[in-house]
Design a protein around this motif. Structure first.
Motif, PDB file in Angstrom:
ATOM      1  N   HIS A 167       0.809  -0.946  -0.029  1.00 36.58           N
ATOM      2  CA  HIS A 167       0.124  -0.078  -0.156  1.00 36.58           C
ATOM      3  C   HIS A 167       0.960   1.236  -0.163  1.00 36.58           C
ATOM      4  O   HIS A 167       2.018   1.251   0.538  1.00 36.58           O
ATOM      5  CB  HIS A 167      -1.019  -0.003   1.131  1.00 36.58           C
ATOM      6  CG  HIS A 167      -1.913  -1.267   1.291  1.00 36.58           C
ATOM      7  ND1 HIS A 167      -2.674  -1.423   0.290  1.00 36.58           N
ATOM      8  CD2 HIS A 167      -1.894  -2.235   2.045  1.00 36.58           C
ATOM      9  CE1 HIS A 167      -3.284  -2.409   0.481  1.00 36.58           C
ATOM     10  NE2 HIS A 167      -2.892  -3.144   1.670  1.00 36.58           N
ATOM     11  N   ILE A 168       0.351   2.203  -0.706  1.00 37.49           N
ATOM     12  CA  ILE A 168       1.178   3.469  -0.942  1.00 37.49           C
ATOM     13  C   ILE A 168       1.170   4.495   0.237  1.00 37.49           C
ATOM     14  O   ILE A 168       0.110   5.099   0.346  1.00 37.49           O
ATOM     15  CB  ILE A 168       0.656   4.133  -2.244  1.00 37.49           C
ATOM     16  CG1 ILE A 168       0.741   3.075  -3.358  1.00 37.49           C
ATOM     17  CG2 ILE A 168       1.636   5.356  -2.510  1.00 37.49           C
ATOM     18  CD1 ILE A 168       0.381   3.569  -4.861  1.00 37.49           C
ATOM     19  N   GLY A 169       2.300   4.459   0.884  1.00 40.42           N
ATOM     20  CA  GLY A 169       2.331   5.487   2.185  1.00 40.42           C
ATOM     21  C   GLY A 169       3.068   6.822   1.514  1.00 40.42           C
ATOM     22  O   GLY A 169       3.711   6.749   0.669  1.00 40.42           O
ATOM     23  N   ASN A 170       2.803   7.791   2.254  1.00 42.00           N
ATOM     24  CA  ASN A 170       3.410   9.188   1.915  1.00 42.00           C
ATOM     25  C   ASN A 170       3.938   9.890   3.182  1.00 42.00           C
ATOM     26  O   ASN A 170       3.162  10.922   3.767  1.00 42.00           O
ATOM     27  CB  ASN A 170       2.553   9.918   1.029  1.00 42.00           C
ATOM     28  CG  ASN A 170       2.926  11.525   0.709  1.00 42.00           C
ATOM     29  OD1 ASN A 170       4.168  11.436   0.493  1.00 42.00           O
ATOM     30  ND2 ASN A 170       2.255  12.222   0.914  1.00 42.00           N
ATOM     31  N   PRO A 171       5.000   9.597   3.814  1.00 43.40           N
ATOM     32  CA  PRO A 171       5.622  10.177   4.974  1.00 43.40           C
ATOM     33  C   PRO A 171       6.253  11.674   4.748  1.00 43.40           C
ATOM     34  O   PRO A 171       6.643  12.195   5.795  1.00 43.40           O
ATOM     35  CB  PRO A 171       6.800   9.044   5.535  1.00 43.40           C
ATOM     36  CG  PRO A 171       7.202   8.686   4.407  1.00 43.40           C
ATOM     37  CD  PRO A 171       5.931   8.467   3.136  1.00 43.40           C
ATOM     38  N   THR A 172       6.253  11.992   3.576  1.00 48.89           N
ATOM     39  CA  THR A 172       6.996  13.248   3.106  1.00 48.89           C
ATOM     40  C   THR A 172       6.109  14.562   3.838  1.00 48.89           C
ATOM     41  O   THR A 172       4.693  14.311   3.841  1.00 48.89           O
ATOM     42  CB  THR A 172       7.092  13.338   1.713  1.00 48.89           C
ATOM     43  OG1 THR A 172       5.839  13.568   1.229  1.00 48.89           O
ATOM     44  CG2 THR A 172       7.734  12.062   0.999  1.00 48.89           C
TER      45      THR A 172
ATOM     46  N   VAL B 167       1.308  -4.754   3.530  1.00 46.96           N
ATOM     47  CA  VAL B 167       0.964  -5.309   2.550  1.00 46.96           C
ATOM     48  C   VAL B 167       0.071  -6.405   2.603  1.00 46.96           C
ATOM     49  O   VAL B 167      -0.271  -6.731   3.485  1.00 46.96           O
ATOM     50  CB  VAL B 167       2.356  -5.909   1.976  1.00 46.96           C
ATOM     51  CG1 VAL B 167       2.536  -7.003   3.006  1.00 46.96           C
ATOM     52  CG2 VAL B 167       2.284  -6.327   0.766  1.00 46.96           C
ATOM     53  N   SER B 168      -0.739  -6.566   1.649  1.00 44.53           N
ATOM     54  CA  SER B 168      -2.036  -7.329   1.698  1.00 44.53           C
ATOM     55  C   SER B 168      -2.315  -8.324   0.464  1.00 44.53           C
ATOM     56  O   SER B 168      -1.795  -7.702  -0.711  1.00 44.53           O
ATOM     57  CB  SER B 168      -3.360  -6.418   1.798  1.00 44.53           C
ATOM     58  OG  SER B 168      -3.329  -5.373   3.052  1.00 44.53           O
TER      59      SER B 168
ATOM     60  N   PHE C  47       7.294  -6.769   6.510  1.00 42.56           N
ATOM     61  CA  PHE C  47       6.057  -6.019   6.013  1.00 42.56           C
ATOM     62  C   PHE C  47       5.010  -6.174   7.076  1.00 42.56           C
ATOM     63  O   PHE C  47       4.667  -7.535   7.328  1.00 42.56           O
ATOM     64  CB  PHE C  47       5.594  -6.639   4.767  1.00 42.56           C
ATOM     65  CG  PHE C  47       6.681  -6.050   3.519  1.00 42.56           C
ATOM     66  CD1 PHE C  47       6.706  -5.005   2.790  1.00 42.56           C
ATOM     67  CD2 PHE C  47       7.809  -7.096   3.063  1.00 42.56           C
ATOM     68  CE1 PHE C  47       7.597  -4.437   1.899  1.00 42.56           C
ATOM     69  CE2 PHE C  47       8.480  -6.510   2.330  1.00 42.56           C
ATOM     70  CZ  PHE C  47       8.581  -5.467   1.537  1.00 42.56           C
ATOM     71  N   GLY C  48       4.362  -5.191   7.455  1.00 46.00           N
ATOM     72  CA  GLY C  48       3.128  -5.395   8.213  1.00 46.00           C
ATOM     73  C   GLY C  48       2.034  -5.892   7.440  1.00 46.00           C
ATOM     74  O   GLY C  48       1.719  -5.604   6.307  1.00 46.00           O
TER      75      GLY C  48
END
Length: 858
Positions: A716-721, A738-739, A802-803
C-alpha cells in the motif's frame, strides 16, 4: 501528463510575456433619436420601449415621448412597444451615424400582453419565474428526442491589461519595435489588446436524448494564431459547440469546473434578488425583462438579465455575467449571452415547444495572480441554423464524439464566402478581425516571440518538437536521490511528421552515485484511429520503488516523477519486457491485452523463504522472476477526447464513473518463479452536489488467492513526506503494510465557497474548505505470512518486515484544510486514527501532521 494542448493553454503563458503599445482604435457610435406619439390623437406616448430588433439594445421614452438611443452596433430596424398599443417597426439606415425616426403607435387590436397577477407583498418577478419552471417540460430542449444543426463559431483571443512597468522589459521593447507601424485594438474598457488568435469553424452537431449521445462533425476550420501550428487539433478544441449546450433550465451551470446556480433553476429564490423591469421585443417575441443579482457577491452565481416570452414563458434570451468578486480564480469577468428560438415542426413552422440556442456570445477576461497582472481576453461567437428535430440516428452513429473532416484545414475562400452569406451573417470576420489577423502575422515574425513559443511549448507539454521528434519529457530530466545520486535522463518520441502509424519512444538515464545506465525503448503501431487500436512492444531496465508501479498508482505520472527525489526507500532494479494490444470496439469501452516479464532485484535488505514448509530451515532468496499475461477492460461513459497527431488526449468524463478491471495470470510456463492469479479494480468519479460543492472518490480493490512474496502482492502506498498527495495514505510509512486482498477508499470533498463565503472578513480571501477521508481494509493470509523470514541475512543485516492489517480493523485517516490560499496553496491537517502503535521495523507512527500542496485551478 504528456498532453500536447499547445493550441490553447500556451496563451496563458504568452499572457505573462507579451505586450503592445500603440495608437487606439476607436469604435463607431451610432445615434438614433425620435418622438413616439399616439397614431390617432397625436399625443406623446411616455415610457414606451424602444429597442433594436434582434439586439439587447434599447431605451424608453421620457415623459414627453422623446428617446435617444446610442449604440456601437445597429440592426436593420427598431421596434417600439407600449401597453395598449400594437408593436411597430421602423427601418434603420445602417450607413448613417445619426438619424431621427418618429413613430406613431396604433391602438392594439386585442393582442395585449398576458396579465401579470401580483400577490400582495410579493415581488412581481416571482410569478413569471414560477411559470417558467411550470412550463419547463414544454420549453426545455431535453423534451426533444433528437436534434441537429449547422453551427458557425468564431473564436478570438488577445492579450490585455498591460502596465507601464511591463513595457520596459526587453521582450516587450522588441515587440513594440516590430509592431510600431500597426494600430492597436482596444476593448470597451479602453485596455489595449494584442491579438493572439482568430479562428472560424463550421460544424454539424447531432444530439440524441434517449440514450444521451452527442456527435460533432467538424467541416471546416481556418485559424491564425501565436503558437498554433495544427489546425486539426484546433478544429476539435475550438470548433466544437459545447458552449451552446449550457442549459439554464438546469439547476446548476458548469463553468470552468465550478457549478453556478441558474437564475431560472429550482432554487432561484435562494440565490438571487430579482426585478421585473419592463416588456420588450426580442425578434418576433414580446418578452418580460427580469434583472437578477446574487444575494451574496462571493457566491457562484450570475448577475444579468433574462428575457421571458410572455405567451409561452420560455427563456428567449439571457445575459449572465460573473463578476470579479465571485469565488473563482484567474477570472476578472465572464459573460454568457445566449439566444434561443422555438424548434420547427415537420413543415418548418415554429412550434414554440422545445427551444434551442441559435446564438451565443461568450466573453472572458482571464488574469494571473494580482490585480495588475497581464490577462487574456477570449471571445467566442456562435450561430446555429438549419435545425432538424426528432430524427434520431442509430446509437452507433454517435460513437465518435468529434469527427474532423479530411479537408478541415484545406484553404477554400469560396467556401468561407458562402458561410458568411448563409450561416455566419454579421458575425463573420469583420474589419477588426482582419486587423487582428494582420497583427498576428507580424507578431509571429518576431524572433523573441518564436523563442517564447518554444519555451511555452516545453512548459505545457513537457516536450520540445524538433522536426519529426519530440524531445523530453523535461519533468524527468533530472532527480537527486540516495541511491543514484544525481540522476539525469534524456528521452524522445516520434510525432506525426515521422509517421501517422508508427510511434517510437526511448530514454537513457545515468546515476552519478550507482554509476549505472538505465534505458527504456518502445515501439507502437496505430492500426485504427476510429476505434483507437494499437499494438506495441516495450523494454526497459531501470530503478523502481516498491509499490509505485503505474498499475498501483493509477497513472499518476507527476507523483511518479517526484518519487525519484530524496531518500529512495524500497528501491529495486528491474528488467521489463512487454507486448500489448489495445482497442476500443465500442465508444467508452477500452480493452487491453498484454504479455510480459519483469525481474525484482532489491537494493534494500529483503529475503523470503523459498520453501516455507521448512520454517527457519528454509533457504532464503531475495530476487524474483515474474512472467505473466493480463487482460484489462476500462469503461468510461461520456468520455471526451481529441486527437493530436498520434496522441489521443482525454478531456475526462461528464459526471460518469471510470471503471477499470484487470486480471493477471503469472505462469511458470512463461518463465515465472510462481503460478498465480490476481484481479484488481479501480473506480473513480466526481459528483456535483450543487451548493455543497464537489466530491471525488477513488475506490480500489485487489485479490490474489495465491501464495506469493510481498513484492508480488499489494504494497500500500504511504506518503511520509511533508507534501500532501491525494489518493495516497499521507500518514502511512512506505511499505508499512502489504495485503493479498484489500479494499481502499479515498474521498475528497471541496466545499468551494459554501461556508467561507458566509463568514465576514474571510469571504474576501476566497478561501475554500476541503476535507478528505482515506480508509483501507486488508488482510494477509497465513501462507503468505509464512513466506517472511526474520533470519539475519548473509551480510549481517536484518531483513525488512512488512506489516499486515487486521481484517476487522480498517486503517483510517481523516483530513481537513484550507485551499486556494493566494490562489495556489493548500494547507491540510491529517489525522491517523487507527494502528497507532509502532509499526513493523519499529518505526514510530505519527498520528498528526500538517501538510501542504500547490495547484492551479479555477
Amino acid at each position: 501528463m504528456e498532453k500536447r494542448l499547445r493550441t490553447l493553454t500556451f496563451f496563458l503563458l504568452a499572457g505573462l510575456l507579451l505586450c503592445l503599445s500603440g495608437q487606439l482604435y476607436a469604435q463607431t457610435t451610432y445615434s438614433v433619436t425620435g418622438l413616439v406619439t399616439d397614431a390617432k390623437t397625436g399625443e406623446p406616448v411616455p415610457f414606451a420601449s424602444v429597442a433594436l430588433v434582434g439586439k439587447r439594445v434599447g431605451t424608453i421614452t421620457d415623459e414627453k415621448g422623446r428617446y435617444t438611443l446610442r449604440t456601437n452596433v445597429l440592426s436593420d430596424s427598431l421596434v417600439v412597444s407600449s401597453m395598449g398599443y400594437a408593436n411597430t417597426r421602423r427601418a434603420i439606415d445602417g450607413e448613417r451615424l445619426t438619424q431621427a425616426i418618429d413613430v406613431q403607435l396604433p391602438m392594439s387590436a386585442g393582442n395585449a400582453l398576458q396579465e401579470v397577477v401580483v400577490r400582495a407583498g410579493e415581488n412581481p418577478a416571482f410569478r413569471v419565474l414560477r411559470q417558467v419552471r411550470k412550463n419547463r417540460s414544454l420549453n426545455d430542449r431535453s423534451r426533444l428526442k433528437a436534434y441537429e444543426y449547422d453551427s458557425y463559431q468564431k473564436t478570438e483571443m488577445a492579450l490585455s491589461h498591460l502596465t507601464d512597468r511591463m513595457r520596459q522589459t526587453g521582450l516587450f521593447r522588441k515587440i513594440n519595435q516590430a509592431m510600431s507601424q500597426v494600430d492597436s485594438i482596444v476593448d470597451s474598457e479602453g485596455n489595449r489588446l494584442l491579438p493572439l488568435l482568430v479562428s472560424e469553424s463550421v460544424t454539424h452537431t447531432y444530439y440524441r436524448t434517449g440514450p444521451q449521445r452527442r456527435r460533432e462533425d467538424v467541416r471546416k476550420t481556418r485559424i491564425r494564431g501565436v503558437a498554433v501550428d495544427d489546425a486539426g487539433v484546433s478544429s476539435q478544441l475550438l470548433g466544437g459547440t459545447s458552449l451552446a449546450s449550457q442549459n439554464f433550465y438546469d439547476n446548476y451551470i458548469p463553468i470552468l469546473g465550478k457549478d453556478f446556480a441558474s437564475p431560472i433553476g429550482d432554487n432561484w429564490r435562494n440565490w438571487y434578488e430579482f426585478f421585473l423591469a419592463d416588456t420588450t421585443q426580442i425578434g418576433d417575441h414580446i418578452c418580460y425583462e427580469i434583472q437578477f443579482d446574487p444575494k451574496r457577491p462571493e457566491d457562484l452565481a450570475f448577475t444579468g438579465k433574462a428575457w421571458i416570452d410572455t405567451s409561452s414563458f420560455a427563456l428567449c434570451e439571457i445575459e449572465a455575467r460573473i463578476g470579479s468578486r465571485a469565488n473563482l480564480n484567474y477570472v476578472r469577468a465572464l459573460t454568457i449571452e445566449q439566444e434561443l428560438e422555438p424548434t420547427p415542426d415537420s413543415t418548418g413552422a415554429k412550434t414554440k415547444e422545445g427551444w434551442l440556442p441559435v446564438g451565443l456570445k461568450l466573453t472572458a477576461d482571464l488574469t494571473g495572480v494580482g490585480k495588475q497582472s497581464l490577462g487574456i481576453r477570449a471571445q467566442v461567437t456562435l450561430r446555429n441554423s438549419n435545425v432538424v428535430v426528432n430524427q434520431p440516428k442509430p446509437v452507433l452513429f454517435y460513437e465518435q464524439p468529434i469527427e474532423p473532416s479530411d479537408t478541415v484545414a484545406t484553404t477554400n475562400e469560396a467556401y468561407w464566402r458562402t458561410v458568411q452569406r448563409t450561416l455566419a451573417g454579421p458575425d463573420s470576420l469583420n474589419k477588426a478581425d482582419q486587423k487582428s489577423r494582420m497583427m498576428i502575422e507580424t507578431l509571429r515574425s518576431v524572433p523573441a516571440v518564436r523563442t517564447a513559443e518554444a519555451v511555452g511549448q516545453i512548459a505545457v507539454t513537457g516536450f520540445l518538437k524538433v522536426g519529426s521528434f519530440d524531445l523530453g519529457p523535461y519533468p524527468y530530466l533530472f532527480a537527486v536521490n540516495t541511491v543514484e545520486g544525481l540522476r539525469t535522463r534524456v528521452g524522445f518520441r516520434t510525432n506525426e511528421d515521422f509517421s501517422r502509424h508508427l510511434v517510437l519512444r526511448g530514454y537513457l538515464a545515468y546515476g552519478t552515485l550507482d554509476k549505472e545506465f538505465k534505458y527504456g525503448v518502445e515501439a507502437d503501431y496505430l492500426i485504427s484511429r476510429q476505434h483507437w487500436t494499437q499494438i506495441g512492444v516495450r523494454m526497459s531496465y531501470d530503478l523502481e520503488r516498491l509499490g509505485l508501479t503505474p498499475e498501483l498508482i493509477g497513472g499518476n505520472r507527476i507523483f511518479y516523477a517526484l518519487s525519484r527525489f530524496g531518500r529512495y526507500r524500497g528501491a529495486y532494479q528491474s528488467k521489463q519486457k512487454e507486448a500489448f494490444f489495445v482497442t476500443e470496439p465500442v465508444k467508452g469501452i477500452m480493452l487491453r491485452a498484454m504479455v510480459g516479464s519483469r525481474t525484482f532485484d532489491p537494493l534494500f535488505p529483503y529475503a523470503y523463504r523459498s520453501s516455507p514448509d521448512m520454517g527457519d530451515q528454509s533457504p532464503l532468496r531475495s530476487d524474483i522472476n515474474d512472467a505473466y499475461w493480463a487482460i484489462e477492460a476500462r469503461l468510461a461513459r461520456k468520455e471526451k477526447y481529441i486527437m493530436d497527431g498520434n496522441e489521443r488526449i482525454t478531456l475526462g468524463t461528464k459526471r460518469a464513473p471510470v471503471l477499470t478491471v484487470r486480471y493477471t495470470r503469472g505462469t511458470t510456463g512463461l518463465g515465472s518463479d510462481f503460478n498465480y492469479s490476481r484481479i484488481t479494480l479501480r473506480a473513480q468519479q466526481t459528483l456535483r452536489l450543487g451548493p455543497l460543492g464537489r466530491m471525488t472518490y477513488l475506490l480500489s480493490a485487489g485479490f490474489t488467492p495465491s501464495t506469493l512474496p510481498a513484492p508480488l502482492l499489494f504494497p500500500h502506498i504511504g506518503n511520509p513526506t511533508p507534501l500532501l498527495t491525494v489518493n495516497t495514505f499521507n500518514r502511512m510509512q512506505f511499505y508499512e503494510f502489504v495485503s493479498d486482498r484489500f479494499v481502499a477508499v479515498h474521498m475528497q470533498h471541496r466545499f468551494e465557497g459554501f461556508l467561507f463565503n458566509r463568514l465576514p472578513g474571510i469571504r474576501k480571501l476566497n478561501w475554500r474548505l476541503v476535507a478528505n477521508a482515506d480508509m483501507l481494509w486488508g488482510s494477509l493470509s497465513q501462507a503468505n505470512q509464512d513466506l517472511e523470514s526474520n533470519k539475519m541475512l548473509p551480510n549481517g543485516q536484518r531483513p525488512i518486515h512488512f506489516g499486515h492489517l487486521d481484517p476487522s480493523v480498517p486503517y483510517v485517516e481523516l483530513g481537513y484544510g484550507i485551499d486556494n490560499i493566494f490562489k495556489i496553496f493548500r494547507v491540510q491537517a491529517v489525522h491517523r486514527l487507527t494502528y497507532l502503535e509502532p509499526g513493523p521495523n519499529n518505526i514510530p507512527t505519527n498520528r498528526f501532521a500538517i501538510k501542504a500542496a500547490a495547484s492551479i485551478s479555477f
